[in-house]
Write an enzyme that holds these catalytic residues in place. Structure first.
Site, PDB file in Angstrom:
ATOM      1  N   HIS A 112       0.819  -1.168  -0.143  1.00 41.37           N
ATOM      2  CA  HIS A 112      -0.052   0.094  -0.103  1.00 41.37           C
ATOM      3  C   HIS A 112       0.767   1.282  -0.100  1.00 41.37           C
ATOM      4  O   HIS A 112       0.365   2.369  -0.078  1.00 41.37           O
ATOM      5  CB  HIS A 112      -1.218   0.067   1.185  1.00 41.37           C
ATOM      6  CG  HIS A 112      -2.114  -1.083   1.120  1.00 41.37           C
ATOM      7  ND1 HIS A 112      -2.787  -1.207   0.317  1.00 41.37           N
ATOM      8  CD2 HIS A 112      -2.172  -2.081   1.916  1.00 41.37           C
ATOM      9  CE1 HIS A 112      -3.571  -2.272   0.329  1.00 41.37           C
ATOM     10  NE2 HIS A 112      -3.264  -2.777   1.507  1.00 41.37           N
ATOM     11  N   ASP A 152      -2.803 -10.569  -2.704  1.00 38.31           N
ATOM     12  CA  ASP A 152      -3.133 -10.214  -1.464  1.00 38.31           C
ATOM     13  C   ASP A 152      -4.830  -9.894  -1.654  1.00 38.31           C
ATOM     14  O   ASP A 152      -5.226  -9.386  -2.747  1.00 38.31           O
ATOM     15  CB  ASP A 152      -2.317  -9.120  -0.948  1.00 38.31           C
ATOM     16  CG  ASP A 152      -2.758  -8.774   0.367  1.00 38.31           C
ATOM     17  OD1 ASP A 152      -2.064  -8.732   1.305  1.00 38.31           O
ATOM     18  OD2 ASP A 152      -3.985  -7.813   0.503  1.00 38.31           O
ATOM     19  N   HIS A 154      -6.276  -7.275  -0.478  1.00 39.90           N
ATOM     20  CA  HIS A 154      -6.447  -5.913  -0.774  1.00 39.90           C
ATOM     21  C   HIS A 154      -6.097  -5.239  -1.906  1.00 39.90           C
ATOM     22  O   HIS A 154      -4.856  -5.842  -2.148  1.00 39.90           O
ATOM     23  CB  HIS A 154      -5.990  -5.363   0.506  1.00 39.90           C
ATOM     24  CG  HIS A 154      -6.574  -5.481   1.839  1.00 39.90           C
ATOM     25  ND1 HIS A 154      -6.036  -6.379   2.792  1.00 39.90           N
ATOM     26  CD2 HIS A 154      -7.671  -4.857   2.477  1.00 39.90           C
ATOM     27  CE1 HIS A 154      -6.523  -6.632   3.592  1.00 39.90           C
ATOM     28  NE2 HIS A 154      -7.682  -5.581   3.551  1.00 39.90           N
ATOM     29  N   ASP A 241      -4.700 -13.058   2.839  1.00 41.11           N
ATOM     30  CA  ASP A 241      -5.834 -12.405   3.420  1.00 41.11           C
ATOM     31  C   ASP A 241      -7.121 -12.961   2.685  1.00 41.11           C
ATOM     32  O   ASP A 241      -8.392 -12.774   3.023  1.00 41.11           O
ATOM     33  CB  ASP A 241      -5.887 -11.211   3.985  1.00 41.11           C
ATOM     34  CG  ASP A 241      -5.263 -10.458   3.169  1.00 41.11           C
ATOM     35  OD1 ASP A 241      -4.820 -10.636   1.928  1.00 41.11           O
ATOM     36  OD2 ASP A 241      -4.831  -9.109   3.417  1.00 41.11           O
TER      37      ASP A 241
END
Lengths: 436, 551
Positions: A112, A152, A154, A241
């Site tokens: 991120h 991931d 996200h 995740d």
């Protein structure tokens, strides 16, 4: 005695003395049970799987992909240097031929973190894959085309941002649909900057997508795209995740699914990203990924509470994913025919929020539309911390026009009230800052 | 007075130590009957047996029976659950997989089935197998499955070992190997201990009998009965401990070289303690959880074969036989030393005959070639030593603190023992650029190491205050704890257990206890702390007994 089919290097760095805060998901305990599982399974005794020590990324390594405001030292902790340094070691092992592939099982994560860094976003301060990629480009110039496949849950908005204008780094992200999850981005329309159209591919997946859906995307979208792109290096941002037990997401992927994903992708380097089901997922997912990388049978790796029927996706989800994959593949096939902007300079403005540190940033970006090179660009960035800076990037392989433009931006800033002006001159490996 | 005996492949050395003095030494030929050999060696010391306070043995019995696969058939009952297929670690038909699974925090998720275990036990019994090893995955986090299997088969087998009692370390495949070897060598070891006791009694020696272990410590004969696998690889341990005992400045980090005819064993002593293999030692091509010294063996010794290849001289890694000056077939570094007049035991003329053709082929002066041969041998040893030190320093670390403050191992002195050590000393000093000590009594260093090693034992404690459970696998402790337990509570408890169980563990209750590792993690579920996960490894510190080192 088990022998691996491929030599696999493992950089394990659990940072047992570092946390964001005592009850934060990014805390000391995060990789504890993973270590227990990997140790108990005897994974590191498998002939061909070897553990190596992490390293430390230098300030220069971090300056290659990032403009840290006001400086590197104040934006990171030593844990970030080790985590990025662990990725660099993984790349070194692969590119020197010590191993066939490597897994940087390190924390804290990085996907991120964007090119300009005012603070931490989504638990990330610096983008550890980007630090590694830029290090690779500096030290192994024959590596020209790099693909990052981010699995991931996200959207890796940081990696997308760092490589938005870079046609030589293909970023593909599979993630839970941004309408239902942080950071809220990652849609197919986000297709890359004017000089890198089609080199940023997002596959937003519906909540509760399980193995069948994700593996369908891998086989029917990611792999054909990679075949066309012909990367010199494939990196998996291996967030974990998407797992059905993850406490902060809503997907239904399994450890076996993650292992199969890596078997299909066969990345050169895996880098751990997120994944916060530290007891029920990470121990099994990580074991599965290591075995898949090494080419060792992983079919008996299974979570204790796994019930495939309970987490199987709705047939409508599969239909949706099939259609999405077909549309995206069609989009990819037309990438050469997208119209570039006609004007010499392309501008965009946006606001960025740093959730972990509670910082707001406003950016105005100007990129030189260029057919000769990836194009120089400048970012005017002001943040709620009070810093207002100008950041200029002269890309790898910059043409003389872009180089001149970048240097001109740096020499004669358009305003006097910047705190500082930064310059990344990739080909000369020079990273300058002028405090005004 | 303490007797130390090191039974090597060819020779058996014995030494008698009284306080800080070596009062007698003896060297005998190792025979087929080890008990006789021990008896001969003790008799050769010619001392007053009534004054002996203990006898310490370093034997190759278990090592050889494992390497030569001369052990009784042993069965294995293994429960694993999901994970890497455990059958990949099975190497005889007597390994049986049964149901049952425990997770990494020690929670059971598939129970043991008594009927299945009983059926497997019946199959083994029918085949006439006397020994059974029992292993379950994560048994060091919850030994209840191993204990349950044991209680089902208990009365039926003479030799039984349970994985969790042998080591508190995590590593399921190593636990399988360790437990199998322990069970397999148990009958041999029991018979041996019994016969040695009898032989000692016949000589009038009734004081304690101890065995040297792979970690350079000792334990009692009764502990050796139960954990014979720990006596493997005691040979290199004996030489490292002997070197340590003879070292004048043990506080300086020391590179230990045990230079033999065929190989040189390289080890490191830090602060008077030899460094250990972090996960366990290898034997018979398999990895175990047995705590042992970190030793690198390199094919470079006094009898290494010397050859010419082009303009190069190659030394080792093989050995053809004894040096030419001792009647052997080919030139060796010892012959080079003999030509230079630095080794005087052999026939110099034969050495000259053996080395001259090499000098001829290379068109070099004979003594120059001899010096070159020795410097190549020493260079080979140095290259391996550097790789060994490098490997130690490249050990992964898991905390930021250790990343930023690395503890670099950098030896400041050399210690050389073994046959050619004295002759090679000046060459070693020149090549390594540091002082090299070749101690007196280097010839009986191994026996001395056995005699003077402290008793050692490591225990592992895991406490999980969320699950309210504390486990010490080596002592079979599995009990409920209060949620308030802290790391210092756990440490105090561990120290007490180590002392209270000294007899059972086969160690001295007076040993200095040190913490090998301790970690505490907050267990956070949701967004609040729900407990602490604490891990502690305690040991009685290895080293040389105080009676010797304090004087």
């Amino acid at each position: 005695m088990i022998t691996a089919r491929r030599k696999t290097g493992l950089i394990f760095f659990p940072a047992y003395d570092w946390e964001i805060s005592p009850s934060h998901p990014e805390r000391q305990e995060r990789l504890l049970y993973t270590q227990d599982q990997v140790m108990e399974e005897g994974v590191l005794d498998i002939e061909g799987i070897t553990e190596f020590k992490a390293g430390l990324a230098t300030e220069k390594d971090i300056c290659r992909p990032h403009f840290c405001v006001p400086d590197v030292e104040s934006r990171i902790t030593p844990s970030h240097s080790v985590s990025a340094g662990g990725c660099i070691e993984a790349a070194r092992l692969v590119l020197d031929g010590t191993v066939d592939n490597a897994f940087a099982l390190v924390r804290p994560p990085g996907h991120h973190a964007m090119r300009v860094v005012h603070g931490a976003r989504g638990f990330c301060n610096i983008n550890i894959e980007a630090v590694m990629i830029e290090w690779v480009r500096k030290h192994y110039p024959h590596i020209r085309k790099i693909a990052v496949v981010d699995t991931d849950c996200h959207h890796g908005d940081g990696t997308q941002d760092v490589y938005w204008h870079d046609p030589n780094v293909l970023y593909i992200s599979l993630h839970q649909d941004g309408r239902t999850l942080y950071p809220g981005s990652g849609f197919p329309e986000e297709f890359g900057g004017p000089n890198a159209l089609g080199k940023n591919l997002n596959i937003p997946l519906p909540p509760r997508t399980s193995d069948e859906g994700i593996l369908h995307v891998m086989e029917h979208f990611v792999m054909p795209v990679l075949k066309d792109f012909e990367p010199d290096l494939i990196i998996n941002s291996a967030g974990q995740d998407n797992h059905y037990s993850d406490p902060i997401t809503n997907m239904s992927f399994t450890a076996g699914g993650y292992a199969r994903l890596n078997e299909i992708l066969a990345p050169d380097i895996c880098v751990l990203e997120g994944g916060y089901s530290i007891e029920a997922a990470l121990p099994y997912v990580n074991t599965g990924i290591i075995l898949a990388l090494a080419g060792v049978d992983y079919s008996y790796i299974r979570e204790p509470d796994l019930d495939p029927e309970r987490i199987r996706e709705d047939p409508r989800v599969i239909d949706y994913i099939r259609n999405l994959t077909d549309d995206l593949l069609d989009l990819w096939s037309r990438r050469e025919h997208f119209e570039r902007p006609q004007e010499e300079f392309f501008r965009r403005s946006r606001n960025i929020f740093y959730d972990t540190d509670g910082i707001s940033e406003s950016q105005h970006e100007v990129v030189r539309v260029c057919t000769e090179c990836p194009g120089a660009y400048r970012i005017d960035s002001s943040a709620s911390t009070g810093y207002h800076v100008l950041a200029i990037h002269i890309p790898w392989g910059a043409c003389s026009r872009c180089r001149e433009q970048g240097l001109a931006w740096f020499e004669k800033p358009d305003r006097k009230n910047y705190y500082a002006v930064y310059l990344q001159d990739m080909d000369n490996d020079e990273y300058s800052v002028k405090i005004l | 007075m303490i007797i130390g005996i090191d039974i090597g492949g060819t020779h058996t050395d014995a030494v008698c130590v009284d306080g800080r003095n070596i009062t007698a030494t003896a060297k005998t030929v190792t025979g087929d009957d080890l008990v006789h050999t021990i008896r001969d060696a003790i008799e050769a010391l010619a001392i007053d047996f009534s004054k002996i306070s203990r006898t310490v043995l370093s034997t190759t019995l278990s090592t050889n029976s494992i390497i030569e696969k001369k052990y009784a058939p042993a069965g294995m009952i293994v429960s694993a659950g999901p994970g890497i297929d455990p059958r990949r670690y099975f190497f005889t038909d007597d390994f049986h997989l049964v149901e049952g699974a425990i997770d990494h925090r020690g929670r059971e998720y598939i129970p043991i089935r008594a009927d299945e275990v009983a059926r497997v036990a019946g199959t083994l019994k029918k085949k006439g197998v006397d020994g059974v090893g029992i292993v379950s995955k994560f048994s060091v986090r919850n030994p209840s499955h191993e204990i349950a299997i044991h209680s089902i088969i208990n009365s039926e087998f003479e030799h039984v070992s349970l994985g969790h009692t042998l080591s508190g370390g995590l590593n399921f495949p190593r636990r399988i190997h360790t437990t199998f070897f322990n069970t397999a060598v148990m009958p041999v070891q029991k018979r041996f201990v019994h016969s040695v006791r009898k032989a000692l009694a016949e000589l009038g020696i009734r004081s304690p009998l101890l065995f040297l272990k792979a970690d350079g410590g000792t334990f009692s004969d009764s502990a050796a009965d139960r954990h014979p696998v720990e006596t493997i690889l005691s040979g290199p341990a004996a030489s490292m401990m002997g070197g340590l005992a003879l070292c004048h400045d043990p506080q300086t980090t020391t590179l230990m070289l045990d230079i033999g005819g065929t190989t040189t064993d390289i080890g490191i002593l830090i602060g008077g303690v030899p460094i250990l293999e972090p996960k366990g030692v290898d034997i018979g091509g398999l990895k175990t959880l047995v705590r042992g010294l970190k030793v690198m063996s390199v094919g470079a010794g006094g009898d290494s074969c010397v050859r010419v290849s082009g303009s190069e001289i190659l030394v080792g890694p093989d050995r053809d036989g004894p040096p030419a000056c001792m009647g052997g077939p080919s030139p060796t570094p010892m012959d080079a030393l003999a030509v230079l007049g630095q080794f005087t035991k052999g026939d110099r003329q034969k050495a000259v005959q053996a080395v001259t053709p090499i000098a001829g082929r290379l068109g070099q002066d004979l003594s120059d070639v001899c010096r070159r041969i020795i410097s190549i041998l020493v260079g080979n040893i140095k290259k391996s030593a550097c790789a060994f030190i490098d490997e130690v320093n490249r050990h992964p670390v898991y905390t930021i603190y250790e990343m930023l403050h690395p503890e670099i191992v950098e030896p400041g002195q050399l210690m050389a023992i073994g046959g050619p050590a004295a002759q090679l000393k000046p060459y070693l000093e020149e090549s390594f650029g540091m002082r090299c000590t070749v101690p007196e009594h280097a010839m009986v260093a191994n026996a001395l190491g056995a005699a003077l090693a402290r008793t050692t034992r490591q225990i592992t404690l895991t406490a999980d205050t969320q699950l309210r459970r504390m486990i010490c696998p080596e002592l079979g402790i599995d009990e409920q704890i209060p949620a308030s337990m802290t790391l210092s509570d756990l440490r105090r408890r561990g120290e007490r257990e180590l002392r209270d169980n000294a007899d059972r563990l086969g160690i001295s209750a007076q040993g200095e206890i040190s913490v090998l590792e301790e970690q505490v993690f907050n267990i956070v579920r949701g967004f609040s702390t729900t407990g602490r996960n604490m891990r502690l490894k305690l040991q009685t510190k290895p080293g040389v007994i105080e009676e010797w080192s304090a004087l």
